[in-house]
Design a protein around this motif. Structure first.
Motif, PDB file in Angstrom:
ATOM      1  N   GLU A 213     -82.801 -13.409  47.523  1.00  0.00           N
ATOM      2  CA  GLU A 213     -83.372 -14.019  46.321  1.00  0.00           C
ATOM      3  C   GLU A 213     -82.539 -15.219  45.865  1.00  0.00           C
ATOM      4  OE1 GLU A 213     -85.173 -12.573  42.001  1.00  0.00           O
ATOM      5  OE2 GLU A 213     -83.858 -11.244  43.161  1.00  0.00           O
ATOM      6  N   LYS A 214     -81.227 -15.125  45.998  1.00  0.00           N
ATOM      7  CA  LYS A 214     -80.363 -16.249  45.623  1.00  0.00           C
ATOM      8  C   LYS A 214     -80.589 -17.451  46.539  1.00  0.00           C
ATOM      9  CE  LYS A 214     -76.649 -13.436  43.626  1.00  0.00           C
ATOM     10  NZ  LYS A 214     -75.209 -13.048  43.711  1.00  0.00           N
ATOM     11  N   VAL A 215     -80.825 -17.181  47.820  1.00  0.00           N
ATOM     12  CA  VAL A 215     -81.085 -18.271  48.762  1.00  0.00           C
ATOM     13  C   VAL A 215     -82.384 -18.988  48.401  1.00  0.00           C
ATOM     14  CG1 VAL A 215     -81.586 -18.827  51.170  1.00  0.00           C
ATOM     15  CG2 VAL A 215     -79.792 -17.183  50.630  1.00  0.00           C
ATOM     16  N   ILE A 216     -83.399 -18.235  47.995  1.00  0.00           N
ATOM     17  CA  ILE A 216     -84.658 -18.855  47.573  1.00  0.00           C
ATOM     18  C   ILE A 216     -84.416 -19.771  46.376  1.00  0.00           C
ATOM     19  CG2 ILE A 216     -86.953 -18.409  46.627  1.00  0.00           C
ATOM     20  CD1 ILE A 216     -87.063 -15.863  48.245  1.00  0.00           C
ATOM     21  N   GLY A 217     -83.537 -19.349  45.477  1.00  0.00           N
ATOM     22  CA  GLY A 217     -83.198 -20.190  44.335  1.00  0.00           C
ATOM     23  C   GLY A 217     -82.578 -21.510  44.759  1.00  0.00           C
ATOM     24  N   GLU A 218     -81.740 -21.481  45.788  1.00  0.00           N
ATOM     25  CA  GLU A 218     -81.132 -22.717  46.296  1.00  0.00           C
ATOM     26  C   GLU A 218     -82.174 -23.589  47.004  1.00  0.00           C
ATOM     27  OE1 GLU A 218     -78.086 -23.778  45.706  1.00  0.00           O
ATOM     28  OE2 GLU A 218     -77.701 -21.970  44.521  1.00  0.00           O
ATOM     29  N   LEU A 219     -83.080 -22.965  47.731  1.00  0.00           N
ATOM     30  CA  LEU A 219     -84.138 -23.725  48.401  1.00  0.00           C
ATOM     31  C   LEU A 219     -85.058 -24.402  47.389  1.00  0.00           C
ATOM     32  CD1 LEU A 219     -84.977 -21.158  51.216  1.00  0.00           C
ATOM     33  CD2 LEU A 219     -84.264 -23.517  51.613  1.00  0.00           C
ATOM     34  N   ASN A 220     -85.240 -23.761  46.255  1.00  0.00           N
ATOM     35  CA  ASN A 220     -86.111 -24.306  45.221  1.00  0.00           C
ATOM     36  C   ASN A 220     -85.565 -25.612  44.642  1.00  0.00           C
ATOM     37  OD1 ASN A 220     -88.378 -24.289  43.538  1.00  0.00           O
ATOM     38  ND2 ASN A 220     -87.310 -23.170  41.927  1.00  0.00           N
ATOM     39  N   LYS A 221     -84.270 -25.850  44.798  1.00  0.00           N
ATOM     40  CA  LYS A 221     -83.648 -27.062  44.274  1.00  0.00           C
ATOM     41  C   LYS A 221     -83.828 -28.268  45.197  1.00  0.00           C
ATOM     42  CE  LYS A 221     -79.978 -24.342  42.037  1.00  0.00           C
ATOM     43  NZ  LYS A 221     -78.508 -24.095  42.000  1.00  0.00           N
ATOM     44  N   LEU A 222     -84.287 -28.037  46.417  1.00  0.00           N
ATOM     45  CA  LEU A 222     -84.398 -29.114  47.403  1.00  0.00           C
ATOM     46  C   LEU A 222     -85.801 -29.709  47.381  1.00  0.00           C
ATOM     47  CD1 LEU A 222     -82.503 -27.407  50.370  1.00  0.00           C
ATOM     48  CD2 LEU A 222     -81.602 -29.039  48.708  1.00  0.00           C
ATOM     49  N   SER A 223     -85.864 -31.017  47.287  1.00  0.00           N
ATOM     50  CA  SER A 223     -87.163 -31.693  47.204  1.00  0.00           C
ATOM     51  C   SER A 223     -87.930 -31.648  48.521  1.00  0.00           C
ATOM     52  CB  SER A 223     -86.959 -33.153  46.785  1.00  0.00           C
ATOM     53  OG  SER A 223     -86.127 -33.836  47.715  1.00  0.00           O
ATOM     54  N   CYS A 224     -87.226 -31.448  49.633  1.00  0.00           N
ATOM     55  CA  CYS A 224     -87.893 -31.435  50.937  1.00  0.00           C
ATOM     56  C   CYS A 224     -88.602 -30.111  51.224  1.00  0.00           C
ATOM     57  CB  CYS A 224     -86.892 -31.730  52.052  1.00  0.00           C
ATOM     58  SG  CYS A 224     -85.529 -30.561  52.161  1.00  0.00           S
ATOM     59  N   VAL A 225     -88.386 -29.114  50.393  1.00  0.00           N
ATOM     60  CA  VAL A 225     -89.048 -27.816  50.556  1.00  0.00           C
ATOM     61  C   VAL A 225     -90.255 -27.784  49.628  1.00  0.00           C
ATOM     62  CG1 VAL A 225     -88.783 -25.316  50.427  1.00  0.00           C
ATOM     63  CG2 VAL A 225     -86.836 -26.740  51.088  1.00  0.00           C
ATOM     64  N   GLN A 229     -93.963 -23.475  51.264  1.00  0.00           N
ATOM     65  CA  GLN A 229     -92.810 -22.848  51.901  1.00  0.00           C
ATOM     66  C   GLN A 229     -92.123 -21.876  50.947  1.00  0.00           C
ATOM     67  OE1 GLN A 229     -91.098 -26.771  53.094  1.00  0.00           O
ATOM     68  NE2 GLN A 229     -90.778 -25.816  55.088  1.00  0.00           N
ATOM     69  N   LEU A 230     -91.969 -22.296  49.709  1.00  0.00           N
ATOM     70  CA  LEU A 230     -91.353 -21.416  48.716  1.00  0.00           C
ATOM     71  C   LEU A 230     -92.191 -20.163  48.489  1.00  0.00           C
ATOM     72  CD1 LEU A 230     -90.156 -24.072  46.113  1.00  0.00           C
ATOM     73  CD2 LEU A 230     -88.697 -22.693  47.611  1.00  0.00           C
ATOM     74  N   ASP A 231     -93.515 -20.331  48.478  1.00  0.00           N
ATOM     75  CA  ASP A 231     -94.399 -19.170  48.324  1.00  0.00           C
ATOM     76  C   ASP A 231     -94.243 -18.204  49.497  1.00  0.00           C
ATOM     77  OD1 ASP A 231     -95.366 -20.114  45.941  1.00  0.00           O
ATOM     78  OD2 ASP A 231     -97.168 -21.023  46.806  1.00  0.00           O
ATOM     79  N   ASP A 232     -94.109 -18.748  50.704  1.00  0.00           N
ATOM     80  CA  ASP A 232     -93.931 -17.898  51.883  1.00  0.00           C
ATOM     81  C   ASP A 232     -92.629 -17.101  51.792  1.00  0.00           C
ATOM     82  OD1 ASP A 232     -96.311 -18.762  52.975  1.00  0.00           O
ATOM     83  OD2 ASP A 232     -95.384 -20.336  54.190  1.00  0.00           O
ATOM     84  N   TYR A 233     -91.563 -17.766  51.358  1.00  0.00           N
ATOM     85  CA  TYR A 233     -90.292 -17.054  51.170  1.00  0.00           C
ATOM     86  C   TYR A 233     -90.454 -15.938  50.135  1.00  0.00           C
ATOM     87  CZ  TYR A 233     -87.766 -20.813  53.640  1.00  0.00           C
ATOM     88  OH  TYR A 233     -87.303 -21.696  54.579  1.00  0.00           O
ATOM     89  N   LEU A 237     -90.001 -11.776  50.623  1.00  0.00           N
ATOM     90  CA  LEU A 237     -89.020 -11.028  49.841  1.00  0.00           C
ATOM     91  C   LEU A 237     -89.691  -9.949  48.999  1.00  0.00           C
ATOM     92  CD1 LEU A 237     -86.221 -10.496  48.682  1.00  0.00           C
ATOM     93  CD2 LEU A 237     -86.604 -12.380  47.070  1.00  0.00           C
ATOM     94  N   THR A 238     -90.801 -10.282  48.362  1.00  0.00           N
ATOM     95  CA  THR A 238     -91.484  -9.317  47.499  1.00  0.00           C
ATOM     96  C   THR A 238     -91.999  -8.129  48.303  1.00  0.00           C
ATOM     97  OG1 THR A 238     -92.158 -11.129  46.037  1.00  0.00           O
ATOM     98  CG2 THR A 238     -93.313  -9.034  45.789  1.00  0.00           C
ATOM     99  N   GLN A 239     -92.546  -8.396  49.473  1.00  0.00           N
ATOM    100  CA  GLN A 239     -93.048  -7.300  50.306  1.00  0.00           C
ATOM    101  C   GLN A 239     -91.909  -6.405  50.787  1.00  0.00           C
ATOM    102  OE1 GLN A 239     -95.081  -8.361  54.027  1.00  0.00           O
ATOM    103  NE2 GLN A 239     -96.609  -6.806  53.534  1.00  0.00           N
TER     104      GLN A 239
END
Length: 290
Positions: A213-225, A229-233, A237-239
């Protein structure tokens, strides 16, 4: 044993072959004309040829003892063994293409074999401390877990990948490369969390999914993602979290996670997507435990 004895040719005189009333020695026969084969999937520019891939896609063909012996012989030219001088980077591209092809065809064992080749070639190309080698370990772990349900092997390779990422200096020059590195971290923690859950190491699995979950938070900060892609992550995780809580018999929490999962998947794929079917089935099963 001489070559003649090995191939069943008699020794002591010329062999005579009877063909439709005529006799001739082997030396007088003409070499058959080679036919051009256009059925290879990859061109020579990709570094692939039919002779390179000794494993045929058709598992129904059982090689004989003689054919196995012949396939192990190195091709010869001018009396010398031919040395494969293909660079490892080209071999890596070939192996990666085979992973995709074998995955699509359901050749599970061959997928594992090619991923193992990718692991060795990446170690040659990038060294033992590079994040791309960690990615190969994570890919192999994912294949073991998803294709063969081998949780022990999956945990082993994710642990190796995690060790590489934590004990090496990982540098990047662009946001996209940074996103690729975070993607590797996501896969490591996500696969290891699922593997630990399968091994009933629930507390450790919780810790890995929390790191995911913390990694997803870091990915959310990147404009290239992008958002997809964020929804897939988030869906993955939720499943994984819902299934872990179900195994821990935390049925109320698991039900809440499944509701969140359905909402995410409906927004991502649509209300009528077939991807929702297994989720609805799991929701139906957990409703009996509430």
């Amino acid at each position: 044993m001489s070559d003649e004895e090995e191939f069943g040719i008699g020794v002591g005189g010329p062999m005579v072959v009877e063909v439709k009333g005529r006799s001739r020695t082997p030396g007088s026969s003409r070499s058959p004309r080679r036919h051009h084969n256009d059925s290879d999937e990859y061109s020579e520019d990709d570094g692939w040829s039919a002779s390179e891939d000794n494993e045929s896609d058709d598992d129904s063909v059982v090689p004989t003892h003689r054919s196995q012996r012949m396939s192990q012989r190195s091709p010869r030219k001018n009396g010398r063994s031919k040395i494969d001088m293909t660079p490892p980077d080209k071999k890596l591209k070939v192996a990666e293409k085979k992973v995709v092809r074998f995955t699509e065809n359901g050749k599970v064992d061959k997928v594992i074999t090619e991923l193992t080749k990718c692991l060795a070639l990446n170690r040659i190309l990038h060294g033992a401390g590079h994040w791309k080698l960690a990615r190969c370990h994570a890919n192999l772990a994912e294949a073991y877990l998803d294709l063969k349900s081998y949780a022990v092997q999956a945990e082993y390779h994710t642990e190796n990948a995690k060790s590489i990422m934590l004990n090496s200096v990982t540098s990047y020059t662009t946001d996209q490369e940074k996103a690729d590195i975070y993607d590797v971290l996501f896969k490591i923690y996500y696969i290891q969390g699922r593997a630990l859950a399968a091994l009933k190491k629930y507390n450790e699995a919780d810790q890995m999914l929390a790191k995911t979950e913390k990694v997803i938070g870091e990915l959310n900060k990147l404009s290239c993602v992008d958002d997809n892609q964020l929804d897939d992550y988030e869906i993955k995780l939720t499943q994984a979290t819902a299934r872990l809580q179900w195994k821990q018999k935390k049925f109320a929490l698991a039900s809440s996670q499944y509701d969140k999962l359905l909402k995410l998947m409906e927004d991502r794929y649509g209300d009528d997507s077939i991807l929702l079917i297994p989720v609805y089935q799991e929701c139906g099963k957990i409703s009996f435990d509430l």
